[in-house]
Design a protein around this motif. Structure first.
Motif, PDB file in Angstrom:
ATOM      1  N   GLY A 192       8.064  12.408  -7.108  1.00 41.79           N
ATOM      2  CA  GLY A 192       7.535  11.561  -6.032  1.00 41.79           C
ATOM      3  C   GLY A 192       6.665  10.429  -6.539  1.00 41.79           C
ATOM      4  N   ALA A 193       6.504   9.422  -5.720  1.00 41.38           N
ATOM      5  CA  ALA A 193       5.779   8.219  -6.139  1.00 41.38           C
ATOM      6  C   ALA A 193       4.337   8.189  -5.616  1.00 41.38           C
ATOM      7  CB  ALA A 193       6.545   6.995  -5.661  1.00 41.38           C
ATOM      8  N   ARG A 194       3.851   9.332  -5.112  1.00 39.56           N
ATOM      9  CA  ARG A 194       2.484   9.333  -4.557  1.00 39.56           C
ATOM     10  C   ARG A 194       1.437   9.055  -5.629  1.00 39.56           C
ATOM     11  NH1 ARG A 194       0.979  14.671  -1.998  1.00 39.56           N
ATOM     12  NH2 ARG A 194       2.453  15.432  -3.545  1.00 39.56           N
ATOM     13  N   HIS A 195       1.706   9.504  -6.858  1.00 41.69           N
ATOM     14  CA  HIS A 195       0.755   9.323  -7.963  1.00 41.69           C
ATOM     15  C   HIS A 195       1.408   8.410  -9.003  1.00 41.69           C
ATOM     16  CE1 HIS A 195      -1.336  12.736  -6.207  1.00 41.69           C
ATOM     17  NE2 HIS A 195      -0.181  13.375  -6.193  1.00 41.69           N
ATOM     18  N   PRO A 196       1.130   7.119  -8.963  1.00 43.91           N
ATOM     19  CA  PRO A 196       1.835   6.178  -9.845  1.00 43.91           C
ATOM     20  C   PRO A 196       1.784   6.569 -11.323  1.00 43.91           C
ATOM     21  CG  PRO A 196       0.515   4.997  -8.236  1.00 43.91           C
ATOM     22  CD  PRO A 196       0.195   6.447  -8.061  1.00 43.91           C
ATOM     23  N   ILE A 197       0.626   7.044 -11.790  1.00 47.27           N
ATOM     24  CA  ILE A 197       0.516   7.363 -13.224  1.00 47.27           C
ATOM     25  C   ILE A 197       1.337   8.603 -13.568  1.00 47.27           C
ATOM     26  CG2 ILE A 197      -1.624   8.752 -13.091  1.00 47.27           C
ATOM     27  CD1 ILE A 197      -1.144   6.174 -15.800  1.00 47.27           C
ATOM     28  N   LEU A 198       1.333   9.605 -12.662  1.00 41.53           N
ATOM     29  CA  LEU A 198       2.141  10.803 -12.896  1.00 41.53           C
ATOM     30  C   LEU A 198       3.624  10.471 -12.776  1.00 41.53           C
ATOM     31  CD1 LEU A 198       0.199  13.644 -11.028  1.00 41.53           C
ATOM     32  CD2 LEU A 198       0.347  13.246 -13.477  1.00 41.53           C
ATOM     33  N   TYR A 199       3.943   9.577 -11.840  1.00 37.41           N
ATOM     34  CA  TYR A 199       5.338   9.168 -11.694  1.00 37.41           C
ATOM     35  C   TYR A 199       5.792   8.439 -12.962  1.00 37.41           C
ATOM     36  CZ  TYR A 199       9.651   7.294  -9.841  1.00 37.41           C
ATOM     37  OH  TYR A 199      10.983   6.998  -9.649  1.00 37.41           O
ATOM     38  N   ALA A 200       4.929   7.592 -13.504  1.00 42.63           N
ATOM     39  CA  ALA A 200       5.257   6.867 -14.746  1.00 42.63           C
ATOM     40  C   ALA A 200       5.469   7.861 -15.885  1.00 42.63           C
ATOM     41  CB  ALA A 200       4.142   5.884 -15.094  1.00 42.63           C
TER      42      ALA A 200
ATOM     43  N   PHE B   3      -0.508   7.996 -22.489  1.00 43.90           N
ATOM     44  CA  PHE B   3      -1.387   7.966 -21.311  1.00 43.90           C
ATOM     45  C   PHE B   3      -2.738   8.650 -21.535  1.00 43.90           C
ATOM     46  CE2 PHE B   3       3.014   7.962 -19.710  1.00 43.90           C
ATOM     47  CZ  PHE B   3       3.006   6.824 -18.915  1.00 43.90           C
ATOM     48  N   GLY B   4      -2.897   9.324 -22.704  1.00 47.57           N
ATOM     49  CA  GLY B   4      -4.150  10.045 -22.985  1.00 47.57           C
ATOM     50  C   GLY B   4      -4.037  11.528 -22.645  1.00 47.57           C
ATOM     51  N   ASN B   5      -4.889  12.342 -23.291  1.00 49.19           N
ATOM     52  CA  ASN B   5      -4.834  13.802 -23.116  1.00 49.19           C
ATOM     53  C   ASN B   5      -5.054  14.239 -21.678  1.00 49.19           C
ATOM     54  OD1 ASN B   5      -4.265  14.326 -25.716  1.00 49.19           O
ATOM     55  ND2 ASN B   5      -6.220  15.276 -26.248  1.00 49.19           N
ATOM     56  N   ARG B   6      -6.008  13.589 -21.002  1.00 48.45           N
ATOM     57  CA  ARG B   6      -6.362  14.018 -19.652  1.00 48.45           C
ATOM     58  C   ARG B   6      -5.153  13.913 -18.715  1.00 48.45           C
ATOM     59  NH1 ARG B   6      -9.007  11.164 -15.607  1.00 48.45           N
ATOM     60  NH2 ARG B   6     -10.053  12.495 -14.073  1.00 48.45           N
ATOM     61  N   ILE B   7      -4.479  12.775 -18.767  1.00 41.34           N
ATOM     62  CA  ILE B   7      -3.302  12.568 -17.913  1.00 41.34           C
ATOM     63  C   ILE B   7      -2.182  13.527 -18.329  1.00 41.34           C
ATOM     64  CG2 ILE B   7      -1.427  10.934 -17.349  1.00 41.34           C
ATOM     65  CD1 ILE B   7      -4.029  10.418 -15.809  1.00 41.34           C
ATOM     66  N   ALA B   8      -2.025  13.760 -19.650  1.00 39.21           N
ATOM     67  CA  ALA B   8      -0.955  14.651 -20.125  1.00 39.21           C
ATOM     68  C   ALA B   8      -1.159  16.076 -19.604  1.00 39.21           C
ATOM     69  CB  ALA B   8      -0.898  14.641 -21.648  1.00 39.21           C
ATOM     70  N   VAL B   9      -2.397  16.572 -19.679  1.00 33.92           N
ATOM     71  CA  VAL B   9      -2.680  17.931 -19.194  1.00 33.92           C
ATOM     72  C   VAL B   9      -2.422  17.995 -17.684  1.00 33.92           C
ATOM     73  CG1 VAL B   9      -4.494  19.660 -18.836  1.00 33.92           C
ATOM     74  CG2 VAL B   9      -4.288  18.508 -21.048  1.00 33.92           C
ATOM     75  N   LEU B  10      -2.894  16.977 -16.963  1.00 31.57           N
ATOM     76  CA  LEU B  10      -2.683  16.934 -15.508  1.00 31.57           C
ATOM     77  C   LEU B  10      -1.200  16.807 -15.156  1.00 31.57           C
ATOM     78  CD1 LEU B  10      -5.652  14.617 -14.425  1.00 31.57           C
ATOM     79  CD2 LEU B  10      -5.417  17.061 -13.948  1.00 31.57           C
TER      80      LEU B  10
END
Length: 323
Positions: free
Chosen positions: A27-35, A107-114
């Motif tokens: 889903g596209a709700r979270h642009p960074i997670l979608y990326a 994207f960095g560790n924080r985004i990767a873990v999330l």
């Protein structure tokens, strides 16, 4: 040598739909997670795990088309696998995976873990919506097993007393559990008998172990380009695999190098040379071949079909990666 393209031909159209669906599911709700997800699902993976689910689905639903639940199971399987890779790369501090930058390096560790957590959560939600308790139990166990395997690997770093049995157990948790339980789950969705469901589980278990052993051999024999990561990286991080454990039996000095964690110049290169000199690689190949043969034996209860043959050929393909 069988190529992946030939092998997956019976489910090629299913896999194309799967790749598109995976991006939509996040889903596209979270642009960074979608990326991050788009980056992951576009990163040239072979899609081996969902392909096995789809081949089993078709091999067990011969006279009918597979159901939307079979397709969703294949998607969940790939989501769980991808989530585990994102977390593995953070733990292992890997900069590249499949030849492209890892999520945490981009994207960095924080985004990767999330992102990994998010994919696990999404897969659990879609799993619950299959409304099949048996399948929910099978795939929930996989997520526990993956964490268990990662913990075992972390606790056993540079441990030269590790047995082949303990290595195989860890390999089951990290790799084979997903293939085994999703193979059985596909059978459950097709309403196969309990005996056939158990055979499918054993097929996935042995195929997964063969797959992991071959990957571990590759860590020594593959090029950085083919591996998508530097050769010898498992050994460097203290992850002792089949080739190392077998080599330790005939090269006592290897123990010294491992136990001092390759702290002196040339230690790692010397260790790799000792492993390549001995019979560790050859014995690991024999172990992988043994598990591939056991996998094929489990398919005897399935009716003959194109997808049944592809599942047999899958075991040969896993071994052919070595040559």
């Amino acid at each position: 040598m069988t190529s992946v393209t030939t092998l997956f031909a019976p489910v090629e159209a299913d896999l194309s739909v799967l790749t598109e669906n995976l991006k939509k599911l996040v889903g596209a709700r979270h642009p960074i997670l979608y990326a991050a997800a788009e980056h992951l699902f576009g990163a040239g993976g072979k899609r081996v795990r969902p392909a096995i689910v789809l081949l089993i689905s078709r091999a067990t639903m011969l006279d009918q088309d597979i159901t939307p639940r079979h397709r969703r199971l294949a998607e969940i399987t790939e989501m769980i696998h991808t989530a585990s890779l994102v977390h593995d790369d953070v733990v292992d501090e890997s900069e590249i995976r499949r030849g492209v930058a890892t999520v945490h390096s981009r994207f960095g560790n924080r985004i990767a873990v999330l992102a990994g957590d998010f994919l696990f959560a999404q897969s659990s939600w879609y799993l619950a919506n299959l409304d099949n308790l048996e399948v929910v139990k099978l795939l929930s166990e996989v997520i526990m097993d993956m964490a268990e395997g990662e913990i075992q690997q972390g606790l056993n770093r540079f441990d030269t007393s590790l047995s082949i049995e303990a290595y195989l157990e860890k390999s089951y948790y990290k790799t084979a559990s997903l293939i085994a339980n999703s193979a059985k789950a596909a059978g459950c969705l097709s309403d196969v008998s309990p005996e056939v469901a158990d055979n499918l589980y054993c097929y996935g278990r042995h195929l997964g172990l063969a797959f992991q052993i071959v990957d571990d051999i590759f860590d020594f024999t593959g090029s950085t380009e083919a591996l998508g990561k530097p050769a010898g990286s498992d050994l460097k991080s203290g992850n002792l695999t089949a080739p190392v454990l077998f080599a330790l039996e005939e090269k006592p000095y290897l123990e010294v190098l491992i136990e001092r964690e390759f702290t002196q110049d040339g230690d790692l290169e010397e260790a790799i040379a000792l492993i390549m000199e001995g019979k560790g690689i050859e014995r690991s190949r024999e172990l992988a071949s043994h598990h591939a043969q056991l996998a094929v034996q489990q398919l005897a209860s399935l009716p003959t079909s194109e997808c049944h043959q592809a599942l047999i050929d899958m075991a040969e393909y896993v071994l052919s990666r070595l040559y």
